[in-house]
Motif scaffolding. Sequence first.
Motif, short mmCIF file in Angstrom:
data_model
loop_
_atom_site.label_atom_id
_atom_site.label_comp_id
_atom_site.label_asym_id
_atom_site.label_seq_id
_atom_site.Cartn_x
_atom_site.Cartn_y
_atom_site.Cartn_z
N GLY A 1 26.31 54.92 27.13
CA GLY A 1 26.45 56.30 26.72
C GLY A 1 27.80 56.51 26.06
O GLY A 1 28.18 55.75 25.16
N ASP A 2 28.52 57.51 26.51
CA ASP A 2 29.84 57.76 25.93
C ASP A 2 30.96 57.18 26.80
O ASP A 2 32.10 57.60 26.74
N TRP A 3 30.58 56.18 27.61
CA TRP A 3 31.56 55.52 28.47
C TRP A 3 31.83 54.10 27.98
O TRP A 3 30.93 53.36 27.63
N GLU A 4 33.11 53.73 27.96
CA GLU A 4 33.53 52.35 27.72
C GLU A 4 33.93 51.78 29.08
O GLU A 4 34.89 52.24 29.70
N ILE A 5 33.15 50.81 29.54
CA ILE A 5 33.33 50.30 30.90
C ILE A 5 34.05 48.95 30.88
O ILE A 5 33.58 48.00 30.24
N HIS A 6 35.19 48.88 31.53
CA HIS A 6 35.97 47.64 31.65
C HIS A 6 35.55 46.97 32.96
O HIS A 6 35.85 47.49 34.05
N LEU A 7 34.91 45.84 32.84
CA LEU A 7 34.34 45.15 34.00
C LEU A 7 35.22 43.97 34.38
O LEU A 7 35.57 43.14 33.53
N VAL A 8 35.61 43.90 35.64
CA VAL A 8 36.45 42.81 36.17
C VAL A 8 35.61 42.01 37.15
O VAL A 8 35.15 42.53 38.17
N ASP A 9 35.40 40.72 36.84
CA ASP A 9 34.61 39.84 37.71
C ASP A 9 35.53 39.25 38.77
O ASP A 9 36.30 38.32 38.50
N LEU A 10 35.49 39.80 39.97
CA LEU A 10 36.35 39.31 41.05
C LEU A 10 35.85 37.95 41.54
O LEU A 10 34.65 37.66 41.46
N PRO A 11 36.73 37.10 42.07
CA PRO A 11 36.30 35.78 42.55
C PRO A 11 35.32 35.90 43.70
O PRO A 11 35.44 36.80 44.55
N GLY A 12 34.34 35.02 43.73
CA GLY A 12 33.36 35.02 44.81
C GLY A 12 34.01 34.72 46.15
O GLY A 12 34.79 33.78 46.27
N THR A 13 33.69 35.52 47.15
CA THR A 13 34.30 35.32 48.47
C THR A 13 33.35 35.83 49.55
O THR A 13 32.53 36.72 49.31
N TYR A 14 33.44 35.24 50.73
CA TYR A 14 32.60 35.63 51.85
C TYR A 14 33.25 36.72 52.70
O TYR A 14 32.59 37.33 53.54
N SER A 15 34.54 36.93 52.51
CA SER A 15 35.26 37.84 53.39
C SER A 15 36.45 38.43 52.63
O SER A 15 36.84 37.94 51.57
N LEU A 16 37.03 39.49 53.18
CA LEU A 16 38.26 40.07 52.63
C LEU A 16 39.40 39.90 53.62
O LEU A 16 40.30 40.72 53.68
N ALA A 17 39.35 38.82 54.41
CA ALA A 17 40.37 38.58 55.43
C ALA A 17 41.68 38.10 54.83
O ALA A 17 42.66 37.94 55.55
N ALA A 18 41.71 37.86 53.52
CA ALA A 18 42.93 37.45 52.81
C ALA A 18 43.52 36.16 53.37
O ALA A 18 44.72 36.03 53.55
N GLN A 19 42.64 35.18 53.68
CA GLN A 19 43.11 33.89 54.17
C GLN A 19 42.92 32.79 53.13
O GLN A 19 43.15 31.62 53.40
N SER A 20 42.47 33.15 51.93
CA SER A 20 42.36 32.21 50.82
C SER A 20 42.75 32.96 49.56
O SER A 20 42.75 34.21 49.54
N PRO A 21 43.12 32.25 48.47
CA PRO A 21 43.50 32.94 47.23
C PRO A 21 42.40 33.88 46.73
O PRO A 21 42.69 34.98 46.25
N GLU A 22 41.13 33.45 46.86
CA GLU A 22 40.02 34.28 46.38
C GLU A 22 39.93 35.59 47.17
O GLU A 22 39.73 36.67 46.61
N GLU A 23 40.05 35.49 48.51
CA GLU A 23 39.99 36.68 49.35
C GLU A 23 41.15 37.62 49.06
O GLU A 23 40.98 38.85 48.99
N MET A 24 42.34 37.06 48.84
CA MET A 24 43.51 37.89 48.55
C MET A 24 43.36 38.62 47.23
O MET A 24 43.69 39.81 47.12
N VAL A 25 42.85 37.92 46.20
CA VAL A 25 42.67 38.55 44.90
C VAL A 25 41.66 39.69 44.98
O VAL A 25 41.90 40.79 44.47
N ALA A 26 40.51 39.44 45.62
CA ALA A 26 39.47 40.46 45.72
C ALA A 26 39.97 41.67 46.49
O ALA A 26 39.78 42.82 46.07
N ARG A 27 40.63 41.43 47.63
CA ARG A 27 41.11 42.55 48.44
C ARG A 27 42.21 43.33 47.74
O ARG A 27 42.21 44.57 47.73
N ASP A 28 43.16 42.61 47.13
CA ASP A 28 44.27 43.29 46.46
C ASP A 28 43.79 44.13 45.28
O ASP A 28 44.34 45.20 45.00
N TYR A 29 42.74 43.63 44.59
CA TYR A 29 42.24 44.42 43.45
C TYR A 29 41.63 45.73 43.93
O TYR A 29 41.86 46.79 43.35
N ILE A 30 40.84 45.67 45.01
CA ILE A 30 40.22 46.89 45.54
C ILE A 30 41.29 47.85 46.06
O ILE A 30 41.21 49.07 45.89
#
Length: 690
Positions: free
Chosen positions: A51-80
């Motif tokens: 429509g009249d929206w330009e949507i910027h989509l960010v593909d966060l790294p795949g992760t099973y948890s947001l416990a921030a115990q791996s780089p992927e979890e830290m990136v996903a949690r910090d982005y949110i």
Amino acid sequence: MADKRSLRVGLAGNPNVGKSVIFNALTGSRQHVGNWPGKTVERAEGIFCHGDWEIHLVDLPGTYSLAAQSPEEMVARDYILFGEPDVIVNVVDATSLERNLNLTLQIFELTDRVVVALNLMDEIRRKGWEIDVEALRVALGVPVVSTVATEGEGLPHLAATLVEVAEGQRQTHPASVDNGLIIEGQAQSLEADLAGLGIDGRRRWLALRLLEDDPEIVEAFKTENLPACYRKKDAPSAAPGVLQAVLRKATRLREATRPDARVEIIRRRYEFAHDMVEQAAHRLQPVEETLTERVDRIVTHKVWSWPIMLAILTFVFWITIKGGEIGGGLLEAGFSWLIGTARAWLTSIQAPWWVTGALADGFLMGTGTVIAAMLPPMTILFVAFALLEDLGLLPRMAFNMDRPMRALGSQGKQVITWGMSFGCNVTGVMASRIIENEKIRLASILTSPLIICSGSYGAGVALAIVLFGKAALPVMLSLDFLSMGAASLATLLLNKTVFRGEPGSFVMEMPPYRKPQFGQVIWRALVDRVALTMWKAVEFAAPATLLIWVLGTIPRGASFEQTAIGWLVRGMESLGQPLGLSGEMLTALVFALPAKEIVIPALAMTYGLQTTLVESEHVLNYLSQVWTPLVSYTFLVFFMFYLPCLVTVWATWKESLSVRWTLTSLLVSLLMASTITVLVYQCGRLLGFS
């Protein structure tokens, strides 16, 4: 485009749920890939319009948890937490709904602007199940859109729904897990303390993380360095020691809790997800064994998996070598024509001798050799492994290799990085990012250069054929076994010393077998991997080979002994004696550091046979006359392992973001090479070989 409104959307989910397929389908060619700041985790961003929206989509790294115990979890949690997304689209695998909802419920603790994409609905139907999407929507309290990403099914509805959530047309009331009377009471007590400190958003989330003893949150309270996004804008700063007092209270509450608070919070979350699945999922027909299950009974079999895996890898390496030979031959012919044409043109315009030599025999020859040797095998290997991953075979290979690798203190995924190193050590180092465990990932980065790459292998084969004749094949096979043995021994030693105590197990998603998305997979491999790596190779090799030409030709007309190379040869002589290597050999190996492919012309330079990097074939015949079999084999051993090329050094630094680990990688390779070479040479002498 100027009048379009903008949305920022994060795409979150477990690995192998079709998240990247949705990302690629929505954004098409309008995307780019890099790394998150300070992390080696991949960052993919793209744009699409609705429509009249330009949507910027960010593909966060795949992760099973947001416990921030791996780089992927830290990136996903910090982005949110800090990336200020307008909406989070949580992609969920409908075939593993209960496990996937564990991440969904964690996302709910961070934001209420969530849309769930229930993907792989075709697989659910194929298995004879039905999911009541409306019932799941009511239970979760957020919009749920069923999708089949590979077919594009449901994606327009998904785009429309996330816009409605962003505009406030669709209200969301995310489900909250009841953690039991004791923990809920403790959480509310901590929330009251946090509210008194002016902490506004995510009080419940912070309270639960304190009760779980989350290391990152605990450190923030301990150092009183809590990010400003948690506080009201007009709230005064907390008095010194107040945050630490809250932390001490949380510690007392946690230690007084039986069972353990963290275990209880996780258990309650899984129970909540289980109850939702029980309500929403229904079986329509008797269980039938799926294609994936039938194939896996063979591919992951404790006996048959090994020959199957070996056959697949052998085929990949065979097409890599054969394709590399053909492609390399064509590129070599093209560069030979280019070099000859450039030399002829420079001569015709009477360019100074040093300009002709530097450009034709230095720059063009050096970069041409590197590109011709690296580009074909690297392209084939990257594409082949990307297709194996998309098909679903690569996770099975890691699973099969996990048990023997655990004996080394590692895990099965490390074998995949070694396999990619056979094509190019750079690809092996970069592939180490698939390993979640930080120290096992570092061990993989440090040991990948011990695997013989295609550049070393190609030059080694040429030397072995001339130096050993019909015995060239067993010689090269022995070097292959030495390579795997050296990498395995180095891994064991690292995990027993530097990385001791780290677990070797891992969680590996076993996705269903799917038809690879050939076009997308090949394009992304070429753009995101091959092009970047090749450009860096040229950046290092071009000036280095130009320097070699200068060292071998300046001063002009001087004897070989008077050139810089002659001085280097004499200086290196004493260093090589314990290894059975001459000064000429060591100097050539130094010159080969930009790219192992130029070792033969480098030997021609150091032996004073010529003063140009081109037309050096006759050096092989010369070496076969002056090198004994023991010296020849000793040189090949040291050449294969001594140090990685400069591009691999760059890749090591890029992946580890540490000078310390980059230098450690060089030390590991040099120590293993020196030890093996000394043993080979001295044992050969004791056995009477010359």
